[in-house]
Design a protein around this motif. Structure first.
Motif, short mmCIF file in Angstrom:
data_model
loop_
_atom_site.label_atom_id
_atom_site.label_comp_id
_atom_site.label_asym_id
_atom_site.label_seq_id
_atom_site.Cartn_x
_atom_site.Cartn_y
_atom_site.Cartn_z
N SER A 348 0.83 -1.21 0.00
CA SER A 348 0.00 0.00 0.00
C SER A 348 0.86 1.26 0.00
O SER A 348 0.45 2.29 -0.53
CB SER A 348 -0.95 -0.01 1.21
N ASN A 349 2.07 1.18 0.60
CA ASN A 349 2.99 2.31 0.51
C ASN A 349 3.31 2.65 -0.94
O ASN A 349 3.26 3.80 -1.36
CB ASN A 349 4.30 1.99 1.24
N GLN A 350 3.69 1.62 -1.69
CA GLN A 350 4.09 1.84 -3.09
C GLN A 350 2.90 2.31 -3.93
O GLN A 350 3.05 3.17 -4.81
CB GLN A 350 4.69 0.56 -3.68
N LEU A 351 1.71 1.75 -3.67
CA LEU A 351 0.51 2.15 -4.42
C LEU A 351 0.21 3.63 -4.18
O LEU A 351 -0.04 4.39 -5.13
CB LEU A 351 -0.67 1.29 -4.01
N GLY A 352 0.23 4.05 -2.92
CA GLY A 352 -0.07 5.45 -2.62
C GLY A 352 0.95 6.40 -3.21
O GLY A 352 0.60 7.47 -3.72
N GLN A 353 2.23 6.02 -3.16
CA GLN A 353 3.27 6.89 -3.72
C GLN A 353 3.13 7.01 -5.24
O GLN A 353 3.32 8.08 -5.81
CB GLN A 353 4.65 6.35 -3.34
N MET A 354 2.79 5.91 -5.90
CA MET A 354 2.58 5.95 -7.34
C MET A 354 1.39 6.84 -7.68
O MET A 354 1.45 7.67 -8.59
CB MET A 354 2.38 4.55 -7.88
N LEU A 355 0.28 6.70 -6.93
CA LEU A 355 -0.91 7.51 -7.19
C LEU A 355 -0.64 8.98 -6.94
O LEU A 355 -1.09 9.85 -7.71
CB LEU A 355 -2.06 7.03 -6.31
N GLY A 356 0.11 9.29 -5.89
CA GLY A 356 0.40 10.68 -5.59
C GLY A 356 1.18 11.36 -6.70
O GLY A 356 0.86 12.47 -7.12
N ALA A 357 2.21 10.67 -7.21
CA ALA A 357 3.02 11.25 -8.29
C ALA A 357 2.20 11.39 -9.56
O ALA A 357 2.26 12.41 -10.26
CB ALA A 357 4.25 10.38 -8.53
#
Length: 396
Positions: A348-357
């Motif tokens: 979920s960390n990686q998913l959120g970071q990808m969505l934010g960018a």
């Protein structure tokens, strides 16, 4: 009672310092390896004949592989023990960075970064799960906070030193440095991680995911996705804000980022105290709203530079405060599948970071930088909403 608390080997904070140091160095090595391409994109691109955008994609490969590997590896640590999985991750991290130091083409770099990301996915979730296994409930939150300070150390010391080393001796030495840090982490883990019995394990590999039937873990994971959108928005676009809106030079921006990042050290070391509090979910909800508001103020209100830096410092301080409380809650919700649930949390960390960018790029294309404030505020509200769901009777 928490199973980890009932075990005779449960450690207090004072007794567990060597164990925490092993986890700290392991997390430091993984996080530095994941982020280290940033300071060397231009130099590497010139040597390998690749553009900066292409090098940026190579940097992103680490997070893709990390997000895929973490939930798959977590159940293995539940079944076969934390120490073997952690040592495999550190050994693979060392070898993949040694291989990266010798690449001469972009495809070889991409392959090495994928491997590095996969091995990184073995390390932080296993470290946190091992703390859940070994420490008493009273010491667990602070132990996770101190071990997780390896992330702050990589931002404040690891990456700046790699940037300096790249300028002085070339980018290949940065990968050798991280490989050396992984070797030290291996030696420390071999020394301080006892040959403890395997954690209480589920009946099968798929049994490690039995916690997915509960609602509470999904509320925590969903809140984390929104929280990571705020983090990614801040980390990805704050430099552009200072360059465009305030007319600062790149070297000046680097100093401002270091000043703001200092807040992560304070927040990271004090966040463990929140994990023990009965009102922690109220605090998590308020922290989520505060973080969204601070980032929104920077991008949308455009305060004077000094106030913007102060808001960034406060955001960096508030950001890690919630992490130990969330991870401690996950450990309690899945006492027999801690590697599994923390692996999914890492994804979920990686998913959120990808969505934010990605969402931030779209917002800039539509309404320029000022629109990022609305994105951060909405994501903070989304995180607060899911933390609020845990306040319902029987959910927390």
């Amino acid at each position: 009672m928490d199973p980890a608390e009932a075990r005779p080997q449960a450690l207090s904070l004072r007794e567990g310092w060597p164990f925490i140091a092993g986890c700290f160095l392991s997390i430091f090595s993984a996080n530095t390896s994941a982020l280290m391409l940033g300071p060397m994109l231009d130099a590497m691109g010139r040597d390998l004949g690749a553009s900066v955008p292409a090098m940026g994609q190579a940097a992103a490969l680490v997070f893709v592989a990390w997000g895929v590997a973490a939930p798959l590896v977590g159940p293995l640590s539940d079944r076969y023990g934390r120490k073997p999985v952690l040592l495999i991750g550190l050994a693979g991290l060392c070898l993949s960075n040694l291989a990266t130091a010798g690449v001469s083409s972009y495809p070889a770099l991409a392959a090495c970064r994928l491997l590095a990301g996969a091995f990184c996915g073995c390390i932080p979730p296993t470290c946190i799960a091992s703390i859940g296994d070994r420490f008493s409930a009273r010491a667990r939150g602070n132990a996770m906070a101190f071990a997780g300070a390896g992330i702050s150390a990589s931002l404040l010391a690891g990456l700046p030193f790699i940037a300096y080393l790249t300028g002085q001796a070339g980018w290949r030495w940065g990968f050798l440095l991280v490989a050396g840090a992984a070797i030290f982490a291996i030696l420390l883990v071999l020394r301080v991680f006892p040959p403890a019995p395997r954690p209480a394990q589920p009946a099968s590999y798929l049994g490690s995911f039995a916690w997915m039937r509960l609602r509470s873990p999904w509320h925590l994971i969903a809140a984390n996705v929104f929280d990571r959108i705020v983090i990614s928005t801040f980390l990805t676009y704050i430099s552009i804000l200072f360059l465009r809106r305030y007319g600062r030079s790149l070297s000046s921006v680097a100093g401002l980022l270091s000043a703001m990042s200092a807040g992560t050290v304070i927040g990271g070391l004090t966040g463990g105290m929140l994990a023990e509090r009965s009102w922690k979910f109220h605090a998590l909800r308020l922290l989520a709203l505060l973080q969204g508001a601070l980032v929104a103020a920077q991008f949308s209100l455009l305060p004077p530079l000094a106030l913007s830096v102060a808001a960034g410092f406060l955001y960096s301080l508030a950001r890690p405060l919630s992490r130990p409380a969330v991870m401690d809650s996950l450990l309690i919700l899945a006492p027999r599948s801690r590697g599994s649930i923390l692996g999914c949390y890492a994804t979920s960390n990686q998913l959120g970071q990808m969505l934010g960018a990605a969402l931030g790029g779209l917002v800039i294309a539509w309404v320029d930088l000022e629109g990022l404030g609305a994105l951060a505020l909405a994501a903070g509200a989304g995180s607060a909403f899911f933390y609020g769901r845990l306040l319902r009777p029987g959910r927390a």
